[in-house]
Design an enzyme around this catalytic site. Sequence first.
Site, PDB file in Angstrom:
ATOM      1  N   ASP A   1       0.857  -1.178   0.000  1.00 16.80           N
ATOM      2  CA  ASP A   1       0.000   0.000   0.000  1.00 16.80           C
ATOM      3  C   ASP A   1       0.892   1.226   0.000  1.00 16.80           C
ATOM      4  OD1 ASP A   1      -2.095  -1.714   0.126  1.00 16.80           O
ATOM      5  OD2 ASP A   1      -2.786  -1.141   2.121  1.00 16.80           O
TER       6      ASP A   1
ATOM      7  N   ASP B   1     -15.051  -2.732  -1.424  1.00 19.93           N
ATOM      8  CA  ASP B   1     -14.654  -2.463  -0.042  1.00 19.93           C
ATOM      9  C   ASP B   1     -15.909  -2.186   0.769  1.00 19.93           C
ATOM     10  OD1 ASP B   1     -12.046  -2.552  -1.066  1.00 19.93           O
ATOM     11  OD2 ASP B   1     -12.062  -0.400  -1.476  1.00 19.93           O
TER      12      ASP B   1
END
Length: 249
Positions: A8, A129
């Site tokens: 990330d 998500d």
Amino acid sequence: MILFPAIDLKDRQCVRLKLGDMEQATVYNEDPGAQAKAFEDQGFEWLHVVDLNGAFAGQTVNGDAVDAILKSTKNPVQLGGGIRTLDHIEAWLSRGLARVILGTVAVRDPVLVIEACKRFPGQVAVGIDAKGGKVAVEGWAEASELGVIELAKRFEGAGVAAIIYTDIDRDGILAGINWASTLELADAVSIPVIASGGLASMDDIKRMLEPDSAKLEGAISGRALYDGRIDPVEALALIKAAQNGEARA
């Protein structure tokens, strides 16, 4: 079954967030390219990358870091975060990505996702998500009223390569994958599902090798790998043994 190590990117560094909060970021490596090569050397065969700044900005922010990753590893790379147009998708795929992950745009403009699948077969994944069972967008900063399965079913038959399903309530806190919701989603659609959010230990690796998880394409691991809670050699050996039909302890 694929175990995807995660990078990330926040401000060109490898970080892990807690519960998707950009203010709760832990830096694990300042050199994304070196981290990508380290994962390859450990035996991983895929890489999952998210441009966190890009997800909030709606456009690529950590492009240089992603390019460094692509130059540092031979492994296929999937990238999400801020990819919102067909031109943007084409540009990234031409730079060497194996596939792009479309999240916010999958909610805002599902027709674009379907068109992208036609233009770039096998190279478009959808990122779903969820927070409290509802789909979140704009880098998890905004909730929608859309259900996870409702969104996923919009893309049945469109050619989506995979759905990356992340339970935000578990992400980065090592609480374990939300197997119930993940498997419910996998049962509801024919699109391969990748579990994400909360993978915590070897118990999760063993869980993803159980018969009812065979429908999954794999799972993503971030913090547990960086913190040493999962040993890469042991995890990959366990997956390989399962694929070869060997008994597991």
